[in-house]
Design a protein around this motif. Structure first.
Motif, short mmCIF file in Angstrom:
data_model
loop_
_atom_site.label_atom_id
_atom_site.label_comp_id
_atom_site.label_asym_id
_atom_site.label_seq_id
_atom_site.Cartn_x
_atom_site.Cartn_y
_atom_site.Cartn_z
N VAL A 1 11.05 -9.85 -12.68
CA VAL A 1 12.20 -9.35 -11.93
C VAL A 1 12.82 -10.48 -11.10
O VAL A 1 14.04 -10.68 -11.10
N THR B 1 15.09 -12.88 -13.01
CA THR B 1 16.26 -12.35 -13.72
C THR B 1 17.55 -12.92 -13.13
O THR B 1 17.71 -13.01 -11.91
N VAL C 1 19.74 -11.97 -9.57
CA VAL C 1 18.93 -11.28 -8.57
C VAL C 1 19.05 -11.97 -7.21
O VAL C 1 18.92 -13.19 -7.11
N ILE D 1 20.98 -6.61 -7.05
CA ILE D 1 21.65 -7.15 -8.23
C ILE D 1 22.96 -6.39 -8.42
O ILE D 1 23.08 -5.22 -8.03
N ASP E 1 25.27 -7.75 -13.87
CA ASP E 1 24.04 -8.50 -14.15
C ASP E 1 22.92 -7.57 -14.59
O ASP E 1 22.10 -7.93 -15.45
N LEU E 2 22.87 -6.36 -14.03
CA LEU E 2 21.86 -5.38 -14.44
C LEU E 2 22.06 -5.01 -15.91
O LEU E 2 21.09 -4.98 -16.69
N ALA F 1 21.01 -7.82 -18.19
CA ALA F 1 19.54 -7.97 -18.28
C ALA F 1 18.93 -6.94 -19.21
O ALA F 1 17.88 -7.18 -19.83
N MET G 1 15.10 -5.44 -17.29
CA MET G 1 15.24 -5.15 -15.87
C MET G 1 14.94 -3.69 -15.52
O MET G 1 14.49 -3.40 -14.43
N SER H 1 8.36 -0.88 -12.51
CA SER H 1 7.52 -1.83 -11.78
C SER H 1 6.50 -1.03 -10.98
O SER H 1 6.83 -0.45 -9.94
N VAL I 1 14.55 -2.23 -6.92
CA VAL I 1 15.80 -2.96 -7.15
C VAL I 1 16.97 -2.17 -6.58
O VAL I 1 17.14 -1.00 -6.91
#
Length: 496
Positions: free
Chosen positions: A308, A311, A314, A339, A343-344, A347, A351, A355, A361
């Motif tokens: 993460v 990435t 971020v 983010i 960009d998310l 990814a 992404m 987690s 995030v």
């Protein structure tokens, strides 16, 4: 540590032998057995919690609450068993004038599926483990249970199983009603055994999908109820942030509860792109380090955190840390990043993966209007989704809420999803990949996973199960359709 039996053939046969006599127990006898287990767990709570704390690193207060939840759930299920509504008893009287054609006498109810294999979870050593929700639901349904112990708390699994087995035996339940097995090979072998008629699992997506495929590939496939994890996205409007200056701090608290090792942890928080996120770092700095459940989970979290942080796009709000002690256990402080939407999306899957630990995030969005399509594309299956807004924004949120309901088992307005009430209206499940079967593993509806419908046609009273007899010796609710009612179909009681 006491050894667990490894003869899976003998274990499966005992469960199969217990199936019919356990299914035939009266509601009163079965309810008393569930109450006996609850009382026994409470009586042994101090010792069980001591073992659990040593093996899992979870705090005593959290474990105490978990034991209370586990025993209370058993007592709730005992009430359901006594009430009998979960059996869904319906009786249709014979009706030669039935509109679609002559109707025979039909009586239907839900009956136990047979032996159930429960793969225990690591992160709830009581509530989703040996005596937890899946075991309690199967026992309430009248199904013998074999628990595959989780390797993260083996001593606790043995101790808890001993409490449960003794309580059930002393309550007069058949031998083989409840058993424990350990080891991946033994669990897999039992899943393939024809005497097992349903299975439940709480854990990782990779393992859960593998087991689900095994259950589906058997010569006689069986239901497999797998909870595989969820990222539980939450959406915050500008109005909500303005109305509640503690919102971001309470979000961090939800992320960090039990070191983020909860299936309902909010893994993503969508905020307006102009939002001031300084409160996130402030709240995170006040969170003490917490041990992760075991070295395997700790190592997986450490790798996920690094992915993460690496990435593109971020922004680190709270870097957090992971420390490894001499025993190989990881100790973590929270990591929170931000983010942008673009960009998310770039990814992709890398992404939006879960987690499992104290990491979340925050996503900066441009407009509420973009959220429904974004959610549908990124999060097709979730245990929960959450909206924080103010009443004046409700009209703007209608499309988003419809999308959340289509992709989530539970949709929250306000609050955070890391509390799961054990009650009749709870839905703890969701579309794949959150679960393999969109059902619930929490609440009284969870019992229905281990029941199957059986209809009896023109059966003599003496051959019917007690719940279907006119005498109704179990005193369960019976919904009856008398002859002649079909002649009034279409009138809707004069309402059209």
């Amino acid at each position: 540590m006491t050894e667990v039996e490894t003869d899976v053939g003998a274990i499966a046969q005992r469960a199969a032998d217990a199936a019919a006599p356990f299914a035939a127990t009266t509601p009163t006898a079965r309810a008393r057995a569930l109450l006996a287990v609850a009382d026994a767990l409470d009586a042994e709570a101090d010792e069980l919690i001591r073992v659990a704390q040593h093996e899992t690193g979870l705090a005593p207060a959290r474990l105490q609450g978990e034991v209370r939840r586990t025993s209370a759930q058993l007592r709730l299920f005992a009430e359901v068993v006594i009430g009998g509504a979960h059996l869904g008893v319906t009786i249709d009287d014979a009706d030669p004038s039935y509109a679609p054609g002559p109707r025979p006498e039909l009586r239907r109810m839900l009956e136990p599926v047979g032996p159930v294999l429960n793969f225990a979870a690591s992160n709830f050593p009581f509530a989703f483990s040996v005596a937890g929700g899946d075991s309690a639901a199967a026992l309430a349904a009248g199904c013998p249970v074999i628990v595959k112990a989780h390797s993260g708390h083996p001593e606790l699994s043995i101790a808890t199983a001993g409490v449960v087995e003794t309580a059930l035996r002393d309550a007069g339940m058949p031998e083989g009603t409840f058993q424990l097995v350990s080891g991946q090979e033994n669990g897999t072998a039992l899943l393939k055994d024809d005497r097992i008629r349903a299975a439940a699992f709480t854990g990782s997506g990779r393992v859960g999908r593998m087991l689900a495929d095994i259950a589906a590939a058997r010569p006689r496939p069986i239901p497999f109820f797998g909870e595989l994890g969820s990222v539980n996205p939450a959406y915050v409007t500008a109005g909500a942030l303005a109305a509640d200056d503690s919102l971001l701090a309470t979000f961090v608290g939800s992320v960090c509860g039990s070191a983020g090792q909860l299936c309902t942890k909010p893994g993503f928080l969508f905020v307006p792109e102009t939002a001031d996120l300084a409160a996130v770092a402030t709240a995170a700095s006040a969170v003490a380090e917490h041990r992760l459940l075991n070295p395997g989970i700790g190592g997986a979290y450490e790798a996920r955190r690094e992915a993460v942080l690496g990435t593109a796009g971020v922004e680190v709000l709270a870097a957090g840390d992971v420390r490894t002690d001499d025993a190989g256990q990881r100790w973590a402080t929270p990591t929170l990043v931000a983010i942008g939407v673009d960009d998310l999306v770039s990814a992709g899957d890398a992404m939006v993966e879960e987690s499992f630990g104290p990491l979340s995030v925050l996503v900066r969005y441009r407009s509420i209007d973009e959220l429904p399509a974004l959610h549908a594309s990124l999060f097709p299956g979730n245990l929960t989704s959450t909206v924080h807004a103010v009443e004046s924004e409700s009209e703007d949120l209608a499309a988003l809420v419809r999308t959340l309901a289509a992709t989530s088992g539970r949709v929250l307005y306000g609050g955070w999803p890391t509390g799961v009430a054990v009650t009749a209206s709870m839905q703890h499940g969701g579309p794949y990949p959150a679960t393999t079967t969109d059902d619930t593993s929490v609440g009284t509806a969870a019992i229905g996973r281990f029941l199957r419908g059986v209809a009896y046609q023109n059966m003599p009273e003496a051959l019917l199960p007690p719940a279907l007899r006119d005498a109704n010796p179990w005193n369960v609710p019976q919904r009856r359709s008398a002859a002649g009612l079909s002649q009034d179909w279409g009138t809707l009681n004069g309402q059209y």
